[in-house]
Design an enzyme around this catalytic site. Sequence first.
Site, PDB file in Angstrom:
ATOM      1  N   TYR A  34      20.137  71.376  17.737  1.00 45.84           N
ATOM      2  CA  TYR A  34      18.794  71.925  17.931  1.00 45.84           C
ATOM      3  C   TYR A  34      18.800  73.032  18.973  1.00 45.84           C
ATOM      4  CZ  TYR A  34      18.055  69.259  22.327  1.00 45.84           C
ATOM      5  OH  TYR A  34      18.134  68.763  23.604  1.00 45.84           O
ATOM      6  N   LYS A 145      24.584  71.441  21.572  1.00 46.70           N
ATOM      7  CA  LYS A 145      23.193  70.968  21.724  1.00 46.70           C
ATOM      8  C   LYS A 145      22.866  70.051  20.548  1.00 46.70           C
ATOM      9  CE  LYS A 145      18.783  72.783  23.480  1.00 46.70           C
ATOM     10  NZ  LYS A 145      18.655  71.878  24.604  1.00 46.70           N
ATOM     11  N   GLU A 177      25.273  67.795  35.077  1.00 44.15           N
ATOM     12  CA  GLU A 177      23.956  68.416  34.879  1.00 44.15           C
ATOM     13  C   GLU A 177      22.898  67.339  34.947  1.00 44.15           C
ATOM     14  OE1 GLU A 177      23.657  70.136  30.923  1.00 44.15           O
ATOM     15  OE2 GLU A 177      24.745  68.475  30.042  1.00 44.15           O
ATOM     16  N   LEU A 201      25.715  71.520  29.006  1.00 41.36           N
ATOM     17  CA  LEU A 201      25.125  72.475  28.084  1.00 41.36           C
ATOM     18  C   LEU A 201      24.992  73.810  28.831  1.00 41.36           C
ATOM     19  CD1 LEU A 201      23.714  72.730  25.245  1.00 41.36           C
ATOM     20  CD2 LEU A 201      21.605  72.762  26.566  1.00 41.36           C
TER      21      LEU A 201
HETATM   22  N1  PDD Z   1      16.964  70.826  27.163  1.00 37.09           N
HETATM   23  N2  PDD Z   1      21.276  70.558  29.831  1.00 37.09           N
HETATM   24  C1  PDD Z   1      20.703  69.702  28.959  1.00 37.09           C
HETATM   25  C2  PDD Z   1      21.386  68.417  28.663  1.00 37.09           C
HETATM   26  C3  PDD Z   1      19.474  70.035  28.346  1.00 37.09           C
HETATM   27  O1  PDD Z   1      18.930  69.188  27.451  1.00 37.09           O
HETATM   28  C4  PDD Z   1      18.840  71.268  28.679  1.00 37.09           C
HETATM   29  C5  PDD Z   1      17.544  71.688  28.066  1.00 37.09           C
HETATM   30  C6  PDD Z   1      19.481  72.115  29.598  1.00 37.09           C
HETATM   31  C7  PDD Z   1      18.889  73.447  29.993  1.00 37.09           C
HETATM   32  O2  PDD Z   1      19.096  74.426  28.982  1.00 37.09           O
HETATM   33  P1  PDD Z   1      18.074  75.643  28.786  1.00 37.09           P
HETATM   34  O3  PDD Z   1      17.936  76.310  30.118  1.00 37.09           O
HETATM   35  O4  PDD Z   1      18.723  76.518  27.796  1.00 37.09           O
HETATM   36  O5  PDD Z   1      16.787  75.035  28.322  1.00 37.09           O
HETATM   37  C8  PDD Z   1      20.690  71.736  30.142  1.00 37.09           C
HETATM   38  C9  PDD Z   1      15.812  71.186  26.390  1.00 37.09           C
HETATM   39  C10 PDD Z   1      14.743  71.927  27.101  1.00 37.09           C
HETATM   40  C11 PDD Z   1      15.328  69.961  25.610  1.00 37.09           C
HETATM   41  O6  PDD Z   1      16.168  69.188  25.219  1.00 37.09           O
HETATM   42  O7  PDD Z   1      14.119  69.835  25.363  1.00 37.09           O
END
Ligand code: PDD
Length: 280
Positions: A34, A145, A177, A201
Site C-alpha cells: 500500500y 510497505k 522506527e 520503511l
Molecule cells: N505509515 N514507518 C512505518 C512503519 C510507517 O507505517 C510509516 C507511515 C512511516 C512513515 O512513512 P511516510 O513518511 O512516507 O508516511 C514509517 C502510514 C502513514 C500508514 O501506515 O498509515
Amino acid sequence: MTNKTVYLNGHYVPLDEAKISVMDRGFLFGDGVYEVIPCYLGHLFHFQAHVDRLTASLAGIGMVNPYSTQQWLEIFKPLIDNSENQYIYLQITRGVAPKRDHAFPDNIQPTIFAMCNNIMPFAGLETGVKAITLEDSRWKFCNIKAIALLAHLLLRQEAVEQDCAEAILIKDGVVTEGAASNVFALIDGVLVTPLKDNRILAGITRDVILELAEKNNIPCREDNISASELKTATEIWVTSSTREIIPVVELDGNPVADGKVGTVWHTMNTIFQAYKQSLL
Ligand code: PDD
C-alpha cells in the site's frame, strides 16, 4: 462515514458498493502492498517519491507497478477534494486466485483500491506526545510497505494501552522506527535518524526533513541510534505522512530533556509547514 466515491479495479463506486472476493489474496494472506500519499488542497506531496516507493514495494513481493505516474494521477484525480487536506490510501493485492495456495498463482489480475480521506489535525502536534520503547518484533523486510501489518498493530496497540501515541521499536539494541512512523533524535546537537535499510520503511516525510535540515543548516546525519542514546536525546520526533512531525516529550515514563517540546522541533516544523505551502 459518508458514502464517498472510491476507486476499485477501474471503476469509481460508492464506498459501500466497493466489494472484493473473499478469495482475494490480500484478504486470505495479506498478500499486497500500500501507499499513503498526502494531498494538500489538491496538490499531491512528493508524488513521484511515493510512486517510486510503490514500485519498490511491488518489486519486493514479485509484482510490477501496473501504471505510470501520470496514469496514477488520472486515477486519483476524481477522488480528491481540492478544498481539503487529504491523503490517498492506495492498496494493491496480488488479486483473486481460484484456490487458497501459498505459492503465487499464474495469470491473475491485481486488485487495485484507492480512497481519499481528510487528514485530521493531530492533537499532540503542539504539546508533544508520550511514547514507549518496545522490542521490534517485525520481519526482515520492513522496507516493503506491506499490507500485512499485524506486528505493527500489536505494537501500536500496546503503546495506546499505555496511554502513548507511538511505540518506538528497538532491534538488537538500536532504534529502527515507530510502529507507523520514522524516528529522529537530537543527539549532541545533531539530528540523527536511522539508516535506510530493510529494518525500516523509507519514509517520504523522513527524506523531506533531511533535505530541509541540510538546506537550513541544521546538523543532521543518518546513523544508528542506540537505545541508550535515545534515552538521553534532547529531542525525539516521530514522523509520517498523516501526522507529520510529532515531538515526543515523554519516553518510557521519563521526560525527554525538560519534558517540553524542543526548539529544534519548533524550527523544523515551521520550515516544514512553509515548505508545504510553497508547493501549493
Ligand atoms: N505509515 N514507518 C512505518 C512503519 C510507517 O507505517 C510509516 C507511515 C512511516 C512513515 O512513512 P511516510 O513518511 O512516507 O508516511 C514509517 C502510514 C502513514 C500508514 O501506515 O498509515
